[in-house]
Design a protein around this motif. Structure first.
Motif, PDB file in Angstrom:
ATOM      1  N   ASN A 101       0.750  -1.296   0.159  1.00 15.57           N
ATOM      2  CA  ASN A 101       0.014   0.014  -0.112  1.00 15.57           C
ATOM      3  C   ASN A 101       0.969   1.252  -0.156  1.00 15.57           C
ATOM      4  O   ASN A 101       2.127   1.094   0.385  1.00 15.57           O
ATOM      5  CB  ASN A 101      -0.945  -0.045   1.071  1.00 15.57           C
ATOM      6  CG  ASN A 101      -1.969  -1.185   1.261  1.00 15.57           C
ATOM      7  OD1 ASN A 101      -2.565  -1.310  -0.072  1.00 15.57           O
ATOM      8  ND2 ASN A 101      -2.336  -1.666   2.382  1.00 15.57           N
ATOM      9  N   PRO A 102       0.522   2.383  -0.368  1.00 11.42           N
ATOM     10  CA  PRO A 102       1.021   3.638  -0.416  1.00 11.42           C
ATOM     11  C   PRO A 102       1.721   4.010   0.946  1.00 11.42           C
ATOM     12  O   PRO A 102       2.763   4.411   0.785  1.00 11.42           O
ATOM     13  CB  PRO A 102       0.185   4.685  -0.811  1.00 11.42           C
ATOM     14  CG  PRO A 102      -0.994   4.187  -1.649  1.00 11.42           C
ATOM     15  CD  PRO A 102      -0.955   2.573  -0.758  1.00 11.42           C
ATOM     16  N   THR A 115     -11.110   1.459   5.390  1.00 13.55           N
ATOM     17  CA  THR A 115     -11.312   2.900   5.128  1.00 13.55           C
ATOM     18  C   THR A 115     -12.490   3.441   4.546  1.00 13.55           C
ATOM     19  O   THR A 115     -13.303   4.388   4.669  1.00 13.55           O
ATOM     20  CB  THR A 115     -10.088   3.434   4.397  1.00 13.55           C
ATOM     21  OG1 THR A 115      -8.666   2.971   5.389  1.00 13.55           O
ATOM     22  CG2 THR A 115      -9.813   5.105   4.164  1.00 13.55           C
ATOM     23  N   ALA A 124      -9.767  10.021  -7.164  1.00 13.37           N
ATOM     24  CA  ALA A 124      -8.852   8.664  -7.105  1.00 13.37           C
ATOM     25  C   ALA A 124      -9.600   7.501  -7.302  1.00 13.37           C
ATOM     26  O   ALA A 124      -9.384   6.638  -6.549  1.00 13.37           O
ATOM     27  CB  ALA A 124      -7.930   8.981  -6.128  1.00 13.37           C
ATOM     28  N   ASN A 129     -10.103   4.961  -9.083  1.00 15.35           N
ATOM     29  CA  ASN A 129      -9.443   3.837  -9.579  1.00 15.35           C
ATOM     30  C   ASN A 129      -8.494   3.307  -8.504  1.00 15.35           C
ATOM     31  O   ASN A 129      -7.876   2.151  -8.779  1.00 15.35           O
ATOM     32  CB  ASN A 129      -9.082   3.788 -10.830  1.00 15.35           C
ATOM     33  CG  ASN A 129      -7.985   5.160 -11.300  1.00 15.35           C
ATOM     34  OD1 ASN A 129      -7.925   5.708 -10.180  1.00 15.35           O
ATOM     35  ND2 ASN A 129      -7.423   5.131 -12.027  1.00 15.35           N
ATOM     36  N   MET A 189      -1.581  11.648  -2.575  1.00 13.24           N
ATOM     37  CA  MET A 189      -0.938  10.947  -3.663  1.00 13.24           C
ATOM     38  C   MET A 189      -0.282  12.168  -4.453  1.00 13.24           C
ATOM     39  O   MET A 189       0.678  12.149  -5.011  1.00 13.24           O
ATOM     40  CB  MET A 189      -1.765  10.072  -4.698  1.00 13.24           C
ATOM     41  CG  MET A 189      -2.377   8.951  -3.716  1.00 13.24           C
ATOM     42  SD  MET A 189      -1.406   7.810  -2.969  1.00 13.24           S
ATOM     43  CE  MET A 189      -0.329   7.174  -4.408  1.00 13.24           C
ATOM     44  N   ALA A 190      -1.176  13.380  -4.746  1.00 17.60           N
ATOM     45  CA  ALA A 190      -0.434  14.282  -5.379  1.00 17.60           C
ATOM     46  C   ALA A 190       0.373  15.172  -4.765  1.00 17.60           C
ATOM     47  O   ALA A 190       0.811  16.165  -5.207  1.00 17.60           O
ATOM     48  CB  ALA A 190      -1.798  15.438  -5.925  1.00 17.60           C
ATOM     49  N   SER A 205      -5.828   4.645  11.018  1.00 14.15           N
ATOM     50  CA  SER A 205      -4.977   4.111  12.103  1.00 14.15           C
ATOM     51  C   SER A 205      -5.524   4.857  13.319  1.00 14.15           C
ATOM     52  O   SER A 205      -5.632   4.540  14.454  1.00 14.15           O
ATOM     53  CB  SER A 205      -3.573   4.631  11.822  1.00 14.15           C
ATOM     54  OG  SER A 205      -3.178   4.016  10.836  1.00 14.15           O
ATOM     55  N   SER A 234      -3.162   0.959 -12.139  1.00 11.84           N
ATOM     56  CA  SER A 234      -4.054   0.574 -10.943  1.00 11.84           C
ATOM     57  C   SER A 234      -4.011  -0.955 -10.621  1.00 11.84           C
ATOM     58  O   SER A 234      -5.348  -1.431 -10.704  1.00 11.84           O
ATOM     59  CB  SER A 234      -5.473   1.161 -11.354  1.00 11.84           C
ATOM     60  OG  SER A 234      -5.307   2.460 -11.548  1.00 11.84           O
ATOM     61  N   LYS A 288      -2.824  -3.689  -7.585  1.00 11.42           N
ATOM     62  CA  LYS A 288      -2.233  -3.648  -6.374  1.00 11.42           C
ATOM     63  C   LYS A 288      -1.115  -4.619  -6.215  1.00 11.42           C
ATOM     64  O   LYS A 288      -1.737  -5.831  -7.008  1.00 11.42           O
ATOM     65  CB  LYS A 288      -3.495  -3.877  -5.231  1.00 11.42           C
ATOM     66  CG  LYS A 288      -3.000  -3.830  -4.028  1.00 11.42           C
ATOM     67  CD  LYS A 288      -2.553  -2.612  -3.286  1.00 11.42           C
ATOM     68  CE  LYS A 288      -3.485  -1.648  -3.102  1.00 11.42           C
ATOM     69  NZ  LYS A 288      -3.040  -0.192  -2.571  1.00 11.42           N
TER      70      LYS A 288
END
Ligand code: NAP
Length: 194
Positions: free
Chosen positions: A7-8, A50, A71, A73, A109-110, A134, A187, A189
């Motif tokens: 994940n990011p 989430t 976002a 996708n 993300m941007a 979290s 896109s 994972k």
């Protein structure tokens, strides 16, 4: 461990520091049912949670209401679309743009500040909120997190929630998976399999 997504937040983590071992108390761990697909189980604990909490915790949404997201996708976005559909909500899904409404920001993300339309703030009472899974987990009991996971497992069993598009990569090929996970417009994972 059978499979784990990149994940990011994992990328952010290894750009700083990371751990090789962790010790958990028994009540912090949840047994994932074995009758859901591997990719769904591997990707369940962050993005669908989430998506579900954001649909539940910010507005009292009723069947027929609409949710706009950008976002869409992303892994989170794909879960929002499916869980919303299971709840009878309509979704308007934007790629690389910004919606209006009660705007819940959950990712950056941007890496740019969020800019809100002044006219929507003044004339439409646009609300700006944030969500971090979290923090939600810190504010809720392990039993409440378990309830959330089991609710999502029910959706998976009913065919209403599937894993996002995934690419399974053997653990020893992790450099390729890390590289792929940071590429734009891919896109899929990356799932490390053991
Ligand atoms: N707050 C929380 O508790 C929480 C929980 C889970 C995830 N998150 C955050 O949510 C975000 C999505 O996570 P994920 O696992 O769903 O990610 P993901 O599946 O890897 O998807 C990343 C998404 O970000 C978009 N994107 C990347 N760079 C962008 C840019 N410069 N401008 C606009 N869009 C960009 C991608 O669009 P393209 O497909 O067009 O490249 C893609 O839709 C991440 O920021 C993550 O940290 C937050």
């Amino acid at each position: 461990m059978l499979a784990a997504p990149i994940n990011p937040s994992d990328i952010n983590m290894i750009q700083g520091t990371w751990r090789t071992e962790a010790v958990f108390s028994e009540e912090e761990l949840i047994t994932v049912p074995s009758d859901i697909p591997l990719q769904s189980a591997a990707t369940l604990g962050v993005n669908p949670c989430t998506a579900y909490r954001m649909l539940m915790d910010f507005e009292r949404l009723r069947p027929g209401d609409s949710v706009i997201q950008n976002a869409s996708n992303s892994g989170v976005g794909q879960a929002v679309i499916q869980i919303a559909a299971a709840l009878g909500l309509r979704t308007i899904n934007v790629l690389r743009d910004r919606p209006g409404g009660t705007m819940v920001t959950y990712g950056g993300m941007a890496k740019q500040p969020v800019i809100a339309s002044v006219s929507q703030l003044i004339f439409k009472d646009l609300k700006l909120r944030g969500f971090w899974l979290s923090q939600w987990k810190k504010d809720h009991s392990p039993d409440q997190f378990k309830e959330l996971i089991l609710t999502l497992c029910d959706l998976i069993r009913r065919g209403q929630l599937t894993a996002p598009a995934c690419s399974e990569v053997p653990l020893q090929d992790y450099p390729c998976a890390l590289e792929a996970s940071t590429q734009p417009f891919v896109s899929s994972k990356q799932i490390l399999t053991m």
